[in-house]
Design an enzyme around this catalytic site. Structure first.
Site, PDB file in Angstrom:
ATOM      1  N   HIS A  14       0.848  -1.181   0.000  1.00  0.00           N
ATOM      2  CA  HIS A  14       0.000   0.000   0.000  1.00  0.00           C
ATOM      3  C   HIS A  14       0.888   1.237   0.000  1.00  0.00           C
ATOM      4  CE1 HIS A  14       0.955  -0.989   4.185  1.00  0.00           C
ATOM      5  NE2 HIS A  14       0.867   0.300   4.449  1.00  0.00           N
ATOM      6  N   TYR A  56      -3.508   3.806   2.107  1.00  0.00           N
ATOM      7  CA  TYR A  56      -4.554   3.418   1.161  1.00  0.00           C
ATOM      8  C   TYR A  56      -3.984   2.479   0.108  1.00  0.00           C
ATOM      9  CZ  TYR A  56      -7.107   7.373   3.163  1.00  0.00           C
ATOM     10  OH  TYR A  56      -7.721   8.231   4.022  1.00  0.00           O
ATOM     11  N   THR A  57      -4.880   1.713  -0.496  1.00  0.00           N
ATOM     12  CA  THR A  57      -4.509   0.837  -1.610  1.00  0.00           C
ATOM     13  C   THR A  57      -5.241   1.309  -2.859  1.00  0.00           C
ATOM     14  OG1 THR A  57      -4.309  -1.025  -0.081  1.00  0.00           O
ATOM     15  CG2 THR A  57      -4.388  -1.540  -2.432  1.00  0.00           C
ATOM     16  N   CYS A  81      -9.076  -8.489   5.995  1.00  0.00           N
ATOM     17  CA  CYS A  81      -8.750  -7.068   6.036  1.00  0.00           C
ATOM     18  C   CYS A  81     -10.020  -6.270   6.309  1.00  0.00           C
ATOM     19  CB  CYS A  81      -8.125  -6.618   4.716  1.00  0.00           C
ATOM     20  SG  CYS A  81      -7.585  -4.897   4.735  1.00  0.00           S
TER      21      CYS A  81
END
Length: 374
Positions: free
Chosen positions: A131, A147-148, A324
């Site tokens: 990420h 964030y991804t 997740c």
């Protein structure tokens, strides 16, 4: 002698071997070309001439086919190796400013932000499973959030983030809302924000192989049947892996995901998810806290042991399960009731406790790809 069925099996084996060998070098683009040439070889040589095979010298046919294949593959490899690599944006030691060039309102609190990379030729350079961090000075405070992206290194010149905005005075437990998400909401086209990365201890290298960094050592994990449990914005790292698998990795047999949200309207990236469902290897099952739609066909409530047993792959040496979501989801153990589902307690412990340490590590991946461009 060779016949059409043998030729088909030979073709399929060569595809698998080509993908595995090129994955190890990171030359992903070459996979597509080898696969194309293998298709051409199978169509022209194997299928078209299989009826004559019994009357032909089999050895000559095989040698000619392999020679042609190897020649084309080597020429392709030389072509890509000789090309200049695309410049990479991310640098783990430096902050890189990116300009907002587009924003899209997906629903009442979810936005898609598109940021331009330093040049139209740049790729982001984010390995699958990793990420990045957004960094901003908000009210004289340095705020950093992870964030991804939902874009990948196939997307040249830009990066896309799908982010749920946590507004002020909406959630009783967080009356001030999200600092970074509200900052992004207020950004105007042309504004910039700093990014840094890659970050993360998990790297999906392809072909069902993961590399997990733990205590300074690299642990390798194999999972050709992949199950994932996601909550809210935790779906984005899952999609990062899913997109890579479904694009160029036929050896992954099954990929399933249980995805939890508050309501059907809160489901992030549903358009992306539904587009993946067209691949029969991919299956998703939703569950929501409140089903406000009368025609809701999925579950209501928390992810349960029954849900896991029904939709995720069963335990096996080739099964990998990852999780997740928000911290409460990660911390709460799912109840395993003996006799209710027949699911072993040890399996749940493995999934939710420490299965190759992914449960703990993926908490920080809160909100999409490793493709080495040649």
């Amino acid at each position: 002698g060779i016949n059409a069925e043998y030729g088909k099996q030979w073709y399929q084996r060569r595809v698998r071997e080509a993908v595995v060998s090129t994955q190890s070098t990171g030359n992903i683009i070459l996979i597509k070309y080898i696969n194309l040439y293998l298709n051409i070889y199978y169509t022209i040589v194997v299928k078209k001439y299989s009826g004559y095979c019994l009357n032909m010298d089999t050895n000559i046919k095989i040698i000619a086919g392999i020679t042609t294949l190897v020649s084309i593959s080597l020429a392709t490899l030389f072509y890509f190796v000789s090309k200049k690599k695309r410049p990479v944006t991310l640098n783990p030691e430096l902050k890189v400013p990116l300009k907002l060039i587009k924003r899209e309102e997906i629903n009442h609190d979810t936005r898609r932000f598109r940021f331009a990379l330093p040049s139209p030729e740049h790729i982001l350079g984010l390995p699958v499973g990793n990420h990045l961090s957004l960094i901003a000075n908000i009210n004289d405070e340095m705020v950093i959030r992870s964030y991804t992206p939902v874009s990948s290194d196939d997307d040249v010149g830009y990066m896309d983030l799908v982010i749920k905005v946590y507004f002020k005075d909406v959630h009783p437990k967080f009356p001030e809302g999200g600092k970074m998400t509200q900052y992004l909401e207020q950004m105007k086209i042309g504004d910039t924000i700093d990014v840094r990365g890659p970050k993360g201890k998990i790297h999906y290298v392809g072909c069902g192989k993961y590399e997990v960094q733990k205590k300074g050592k690299t642990h390798r994990v194999l999972g050709r049947k992949i199950g994932m449990i996601a909550g809210g914005s935790g779906i984005t790292p899952m999609l990062q892996v899913a997109a890579d698998i479904l694009r160029i990795q036929p050896m992954i047999q099954k990929y399933t995901c249980c995805f939890a949200n508050q309501t059907p309207d809160d489901i992030l990236c549903r358009d992306i998810i539904e587009s993946m469902v067209g691949d029969d290897r991919f299956h998703v099952w939703y569950t929501v806290d409140r089903a406000i739609q009368p025609d809701w066909q999925y579950d209501v409530g928390f992810v349960t042991s029954d849900m896991i047993a029904a939709h995720l792959p069963p335990p096996s040496p080739e099964t990998a399960v990852m999780m997740c979501g928000p911290p409460p989801m990660i911390k709460v153990r799912l109840p395993a009731k003996p006799g209710e589902t027949g699911l072993p307690r040890g399996f749940l412990d493995g999934i939710l406790g420490c299965l190759f340490v992914i449960s703990a590590i993926l908490i920080v991946l809160q909100s999409f790809n490793f493709i080495v461009r040649m």
